[in-house]
Design a protein around this motif. Structure first.
Motif, PDB file in Angstrom:
ATOM      1  N   LEU A 107      -6.128  -6.833  -3.280  1.00  0.00           N
ATOM      2  CA  LEU A 107      -5.565  -6.823  -1.935  1.00  0.00           C
ATOM      3  C   LEU A 107      -6.643  -7.208  -0.910  1.00  0.00           C
ATOM      4  O   LEU A 107      -6.392  -7.999  -0.002  1.00  0.00           O
ATOM      5  N   ARG A 108      -7.835  -6.636  -1.086  1.00  0.00           N
ATOM      6  CA  ARG A 108      -8.949  -6.953  -0.175  1.00  0.00           C
ATOM      7  C   ARG A 108      -9.258  -8.449  -0.194  1.00  0.00           C
ATOM      8  O   ARG A 108      -9.486  -9.072   0.839  1.00  0.00           O
ATOM      9  N   GLN A 139       0.833  -1.212   0.000  1.00  0.00           N
ATOM     10  CA  GLN A 139       0.000   0.000   0.000  1.00  0.00           C
ATOM     11  C   GLN A 139       0.867   1.262   0.000  1.00  0.00           C
ATOM     12  O   GLN A 139       0.541   2.245  -0.672  1.00  0.00           O
ATOM     13  N   THR A 176      -6.039  -0.790 -11.841  1.00  0.00           N
ATOM     14  CA  THR A 176      -7.444  -0.650 -11.425  1.00  0.00           C
ATOM     15  C   THR A 176      -7.909  -1.802 -10.532  1.00  0.00           C
ATOM     16  O   THR A 176      -8.917  -1.692  -9.849  1.00  0.00           O
ATOM     17  N   ARG A 198       2.289   1.705  -3.474  1.00  0.00           N
ATOM     18  CA  ARG A 198       1.228   2.208  -4.362  1.00  0.00           C
ATOM     19  C   ARG A 198       1.004   3.709  -4.131  1.00  0.00           C
ATOM     20  O   ARG A 198       0.876   4.476  -5.098  1.00  0.00           O
ATOM     21  N   PHE A 245      -6.015  -3.156  -8.062  1.00  0.00           N
ATOM     22  CA  PHE A 245      -5.126  -3.272  -6.902  1.00  0.00           C
ATOM     23  C   PHE A 245      -5.899  -3.445  -5.590  1.00  0.00           C
ATOM     24  O   PHE A 245      -5.684  -4.410  -4.848  1.00  0.00           O
ATOM     25  N   GLU A 246      -6.800  -2.499  -5.304  1.00  0.00           N
ATOM     26  CA  GLU A 246      -7.499  -2.529  -4.001  1.00  0.00           C
ATOM     27  C   GLU A 246      -8.353  -3.790  -3.857  1.00  0.00           C
ATOM     28  O   GLU A 246      -8.345  -4.444  -2.816  1.00  0.00           O
ATOM     29  N   GLN A 247      -9.102  -4.131  -4.931  1.00  0.00           N
ATOM     30  CA  GLN A 247      -9.979  -5.303  -4.849  1.00  0.00           C
ATOM     31  C   GLN A 247      -9.166  -6.582  -4.650  1.00  0.00           C
ATOM     32  O   GLN A 247      -9.555  -7.474  -3.899  1.00  0.00           O
TER      33      GLN A 247
END
Length: 276
Positions: free
Chosen positions: A204-205, A144, A198, A147, A200-202
């Protein structure tokens, strides 16, 4: 030369169309390459030409990374969806059970494909999923932070930093043990890829509860770990060997988390040996 391919993946709300960008080169048995979170398929560039002499190499941008769009609404960036998407990719490209190699997230996905009998061999470089919760939190925190830096740093400054070995160290020493070896152009491109990912967050979650807890029987498995991996520490390789007792565990001396750049010849040799 890059190409794109689209195919249907089932979702709770009916089939959804997934589009992936990939490059294909070489001849021989098929070999699917999977990169890590926040990276793109060019992570494999240092070894592709070495592999292509003996393998039909399919190098993919995972959904939401590189030139591949994120998954459409209704599909999660989780392991079952990724299994389905990569299985459908192989079907669409008429590749029957390729050898699969992956790094980090890609290593976990490669092992998943092996477990699902969708691969004829697996070579996993520093695969995710063999961490303790503390190790996972540390790795996710580092990712994170990387990023955030990539997104905040203006492009002219990234380009300026990439021109010198010291600057490339600032930008990439978390993943490379020998960042000075990476070309300035590659460092700029992968910094942009991390900033613009696009998925990345999903992704990682979806990884918060991931733990690889199965054997991968019936196929050759190689797990390789860089001795200088600063993101996923190498004792995780010992856990992987305990989980997959017949796996070949290989040390990569002097290599970091993304070893393809640090020692291309060694990585290619491990990969070709593992996919015989």
């Amino acid at each position: 030369m890059a190409a794109t391919v689209s195919f249907k993946v089932p979702s709770p709300h009916g089939p959804r169309t997934v589009t992936l960008s990939y490059a294909r080169v070489g001849s021989g048995e098929p070999l699917l390459l999977l990169h890590g979170i926040g990276h793109h398929r060019q992570a494999w560039d240092p070894v592709v030409h070495l592999l292509a002499a003996e393998r039909d190499v399919i190098n993919v941008d995972l959904p939401g990374f590189g030139a591949s769009p994120a998954l459409p609404e209704g599909l999660l960036h989780d392991l079952p969806t990724m299994n389905a998407a990569l299985g459908a990719l192989c079907e669409t490209l008429e590749i029957d059970r390729p050898h699969v190699a992956g790094n980090s997230l890609g290593g976990l996905l490669a092992l998943e494909l092996g477990r699902e009998k969708l691969a004829r061999s697996v070579t996993a470089f520093s695969p995710a999923g063999f961490w303790t919760q503390a190790e996972r939190r540390y790795a996710f925190g580092v990712l994170q932070a990387m990023r955030a830096v990539a997104r905040r740093t203006p492009l002219p400054l990234v380009e300026q930093l990439a021109r010198t070995a010291a600057g490339r160290t600032v930008l990439t020493s978390t993943i490379y043990a020998r960042p000075g070896r990476r070309s300035p152009e590659a460092v700029v491109a992968e910094t942009l890829a991390l900033a613009q990912a696009t998925g990345f967050e999903q992704t990682l979650r979806a990884g918060v509860d991931v733990q690889f807890t199965d054997d991968v029987p019936g196929i050759p498995v190689t797990v390789a770990w860089g001795t200088k991996d600063r993101l996923l520490v190498r004792r995780q390789g010992v856990r992987a060997k305990q989980m997959i007792p017949r796996a070949r565990l290989v040390r990569l001396p002097g290599c970091g988390h993304v070893p393809m750049n640090d020692d291309p010849a060694l990585v290619a040799r491990v990969l070709l040996d593992g996919s015989r």
